[in-house]
Design a protein around this motif. Structure first.
Motif, PDB file in Angstrom:
ATOM      1  N   ASP A   1       8.222  21.375 -24.508  1.00 59.07           N
ATOM      2  CA  ASP A   1       8.012  21.836 -25.877  1.00 59.07           C
ATOM      3  C   ASP A   1       6.827  22.801 -25.909  1.00 59.07           C
ATOM      4  O   ASP A   1       6.236  23.122 -24.878  1.00 59.07           O
ATOM      5  CB  ASP A   1       7.837  20.651 -26.838  1.00 59.07           C
ATOM      6  CG  ASP A   1       6.600  19.814 -26.550  1.00 59.07           C
ATOM      7  OD1 ASP A   1       5.714  20.274 -25.788  1.00 59.07           O
ATOM      8  OD2 ASP A   1       6.507  18.701 -27.100  1.00 59.07           O
ATOM      9  N   ASN A   2       6.455  23.265 -27.108  1.00 58.73           N
ATOM     10  CA  ASN A   2       5.369  24.249 -27.242  1.00 58.73           C
ATOM     11  C   ASN A   2       4.023  23.721 -26.755  1.00 58.73           C
ATOM     12  O   ASN A   2       3.150  24.500 -26.384  1.00 58.73           O
ATOM     13  CB  ASN A   2       5.247  24.701 -28.701  1.00 58.73           C
ATOM     14  CG  ASN A   2       6.452  25.512 -29.132  1.00 58.73           C
ATOM     15  OD1 ASN A   2       7.157  26.071 -28.303  1.00 58.73           O
ATOM     16  ND2 ASN A   2       6.708  25.562 -30.426  1.00 58.73           N
ATOM     17  N   SER A   3       3.850  22.396 -26.772  1.00 60.10           N
ATOM     18  CA  SER A   3       2.590  21.801 -26.321  1.00 60.10           C
ATOM     19  C   SER A   3       2.578  21.541 -24.822  1.00 60.10           C
ATOM     20  O   SER A   3       1.580  21.066 -24.284  1.00 60.10           O
ATOM     21  CB  SER A   3       2.352  20.476 -27.047  1.00 60.10           C
ATOM     22  OG  SER A   3       2.366  20.666 -28.432  1.00 60.10           O
ATOM     23  N   GLY A   4       3.703  21.783 -24.141  1.00 64.51           N
ATOM     24  CA  GLY A   4       3.778  21.559 -22.702  1.00 64.51           C
ATOM     25  C   GLY A   4       4.271  20.178 -22.326  1.00 64.51           C
ATOM     26  O   GLY A   4       4.321  19.835 -21.152  1.00 64.51           O
ATOM     27  N   ASN A   5       4.631  19.363 -23.324  1.00 62.65           N
ATOM     28  CA  ASN A   5       5.161  18.023 -23.050  1.00 62.65           C
ATOM     29  C   ASN A   5       6.624  18.117 -22.629  1.00 62.65           C
ATOM     30  O   ASN A   5       7.380  18.927 -23.165  1.00 62.65           O
ATOM     31  CB  ASN A   5       5.049  17.136 -24.291  1.00 62.65           C
ATOM     32  CG  ASN A   5       3.604  16.971 -24.749  1.00 62.65           C
ATOM     33  OD1 ASN A   5       2.720  16.771 -23.928  1.00 62.65           O
ATOM     34  ND2 ASN A   5       3.378  17.085 -26.042  1.00 62.65           N
TER      35      ASN A   5
END
Length: 97
Positions: free
Chosen positions: A50-54
């Motif tokens: 996702d956008n947060s890198g998760n």
């Protein structure tokens, strides 16, 4: 030595299930009689990010029987066997007995 393909990101490697063309008694079945586009999951990627890198995990696992779209996927040949790569979101669902 057989090569093993591990899909990247949210991709799923599927071996399509080919319905039998005739019964055990030898009666030929019409092509459309049991046309359910399904396959067995051979390997799954680690998931998309996702956008947060998760990591967002893939929704299916190895060994699952899945319902596939009529069109799509990328054909891959490993040795003598033919497989298809699909994105996780392209798989329509899992099939259970």
């Amino acid at each position: 030595m057989a090569k093993r393909l591990i899909p990247c990101l949210n991709r799923v490697l599927v071996e399509k299930i080919v319905p039998p063309s005739k019964t055990t008694a030898g009666i030929l079945l019409p092509e459309k009689s049991s046309k359910l586009n399904s396959g067995k999951v051979i390997a799954v990627g680690p998931g998309a990010r996702d956008n947060s890198g998760n990591t967002i995990p893939v929704g299916v696992k190895e060994g699952d029987t899945v319902l596939l779209p009529e069109y799509g996927g990328t054909e891959v040949k490993l040795g003598e066997k033919e497989y298809h790569l699909f994105r996780d979101e392209d798989i329509l669902g899992t099939l259970h007995d």
